[in-house]
Scaffold this active site. Structure first.
Site, short mmCIF file in Angstrom:
data_model
loop_
_atom_site.label_atom_id
_atom_site.label_comp_id
_atom_site.label_asym_id
_atom_site.label_seq_id
_atom_site.Cartn_x
_atom_site.Cartn_y
_atom_site.Cartn_z
N ARG A 10 -12.37 -4.74 -7.04
CA ARG A 10 -12.09 -5.49 -5.78
C ARG A 10 -13.26 -6.03 -5.10
NH1 ARG A 10 -7.82 -3.04 -1.79
NH2 ARG A 10 -9.58 -1.31 -1.56
N ASP A 60 2.58 -5.76 7.61
CA ASP A 60 1.44 -4.94 7.52
C ASP A 60 0.29 -6.01 7.59
OD1 ASP A 60 -0.72 -3.35 7.13
OD2 ASP A 60 0.31 -1.68 6.55
N PHE A 75 0.82 -1.19 0.14
CA PHE A 75 -0.21 0.03 0.02
C PHE A 75 0.98 1.28 0.13
CE2 PHE A 75 -2.94 3.29 2.11
CZ PHE A 75 -4.08 2.71 1.52
N TYR A 105 -10.15 -0.62 10.66
CA TYR A 105 -11.51 -0.19 10.21
C TYR A 105 -11.75 -1.01 8.68
CZ TYR A 105 -7.88 2.48 7.52
OH TYR A 105 -7.14 2.81 6.68
N LYS A 106 -10.88 -2.07 8.49
CA LYS A 106 -11.18 -2.89 7.60
C LYS A 106 -11.87 -4.05 7.75
CE LYS A 106 -7.48 -0.88 4.70
NZ LYS A 106 -6.17 -0.82 4.53
#
Ligand SMILES: *Cc1c(COP(=O)(O)O)cnc(C)c1O
Length: 402
Positions: free
Chosen positions: A373, A198, A126, A223-224
């Site tokens: 996605r 990560d 990312f 928050y994922k």
């Protein structure tokens, strides 16, 4: 496996996790396939927030820090997330954004290997991970080497004796490819490096055993897959064997051994408490804590197993129900041990396709250059959702080409 809606409905009726979907406050008709970006709202979260705001903050005021457990929240919630990633207690802390935790973890990793001159960073990671790796390297005067996870053994061999921190993403945020965290961690440590992972796309989605794998440091989003809400605080894991020497650059007063002494000099607390920074974002932190409850009840293993089945169904339906010109290529590896919890489909004008799906109530996202996605979180996505999403995708593709 059949390609009919009736078959999908039957799977839902036999699914031990099916009751969780109704606990999430999704608007009617909305199919949430983007929990890898922002997990949905669970019904327990507004209830918890209401209690925290009205009773704890509103009535208890400053007593909340002791009586309501606010002071301990970063390590208490850290331990709960720790359990989801295979970390024993006292090694995980929650607070700040993932970006800030990355800076903290990477700098501390470099300081554990002061004689090493190379910082390795995953070239497919990312953007914020790559930016921060570059910045930490610049700040500490290290040489930055970017490589894919595949290319890592070669880099470790070329820079024998030089590599300190190695930052990798456990799941590729674009393609959904799952890397072998156990093997890569072993390779990094055998080379004398510090493995920093990560876990943003892994925590709560795929089984991870950081302790057993010997991971040195790890960070991840709240928050994922943890569904803690927009801007939920991130977590930082540091293996207990490093705590005594862990020299974190963000030396806030909450990480002090005696924070209320208000001393002149920073002396780090023992254990993971030293990874605390300043006053935590209590409202967000306690929203995240409430959001963990359904995932803890379901168990990551069960959620993962269903996610894989949903993924297999998606691939199958694409092949059976979308004629060749409309059928996007599945970029994510088919093998279960190589696949994270979202599937990436290569499709021209992916962002227009995602926007058209959104109009039909199907929430997905697109990543440049051409990837759509679809996140198949077994906690709240149903087999019928997958069926309906493929139907809608076929319609959208037909309209766009017509
Ligand atoms: C989502 C994500 C981030 C986001 O970082 P924030 O500081 O929360 O914006 C960072 N790294 C990875 C690998 C991610 O997937």
């Amino acid at each position: 496996m059949e390609s009919t809606r009736e078959w999908a409905e039957k799977q839902d009726s036999e699914d031990p996790l099916s009751s969780f979907r109704a606990e999430f406050d999704l608007p009617p008709g909305v199919i949430q396939l983007n929990g890898n970006s922002l997990g949905p709202l669970h019904g327990g979260v507004p209830e918890a927030l209401d209690r925290v705001v009205r009773r704890e903050w509103g009535e208890h005021l400053i007593r909340g820090w002791s009586e309501d457990g606010w002071w301990d929240a970063p390590v208490r919630v850290g331990d709960r997330i720790g359990r989801l990633i295979g970390a024993g207690p006292g090694q995980t802390v929650v607070g700040e954004s993932t970006s800030v935790q990355l800076f903290n973890a990477l700098t501390a990793a470099a300081r554990l290997r002061p004689e090493r001159t190379v910082l390795v960073s995953d070239a497919a990671n990312f953007p914020t991970d790559r930016y921060l790796a570059a910045s930490v390297a610049r700040t500490l005067g290290l040489r930055l080497v970017e490589t894919t996870v595949d290319g890592l053994p070669g880099v470790l061999a070329r820079h024998r004796g030089e590599v300190g921190p190695v930052l990798c993403g456990a799941v590729d945020f674009r393609t959904g490819e799952l890397w072998d965290l156990v093997r890569t961690t072993a390779e990094v440590r055998a080379a004398g490096g510090i493995a920093v992972w990560d876990l943003s796309h892994a925590a709560g989605a795929v089984p991870v055993e950081v302790d057993a794998a010997g991971v040195d440091l790890a960070v991840g989003c709240g928050y994922k897959y943890l569904s803690g809400g927009p801007g939920a605080p991130a977590f930082l894991y540091a293996a207990a064997r490093h705590h005594d020497r862990l020299d974190l650059p963000l030396t806030g007063w909450h990480g002090h051994v005696r924070p209320f002494d208000m001393a002149d000099e920073f002396v780090p607390a023992p254990g993971i408490d030293r990874a605390r920074t300043g006053t935590p974002h209590i409202l967000s932190l306690l929203a995240l804590e409430a959001a963990l409850v359904p995932l803890e009840r379901a168990g990551v293993a069960a959620v993962r197993e269903k996610s894989l089945r949903l993924g297999d169904l998606l691939v199958r339906l694409l092949a059976d129900r979308l004629p060749a010109p409309a059928r996007p290529e599945v970029v994510t590896p088919a093998a279960h041990h190589r696949r994270g919890s979202h599937l990436a489909l290569r499709c021209p004008e992916a962002s227009s396709v995602s926007a058209a799906l959104m109009e039909r109530g199907i929430v997905t996202d697109a990543r440049p250059p051409d990837l759509l996605r679809l996140c198949l979180n077994g906690l709240y996505v149903s087999y019928t959702d997958v069926f309906d999403a493929v139907t809608a995708l076929g319609d959208v593709r037909k309209e766009m080409s017509g």
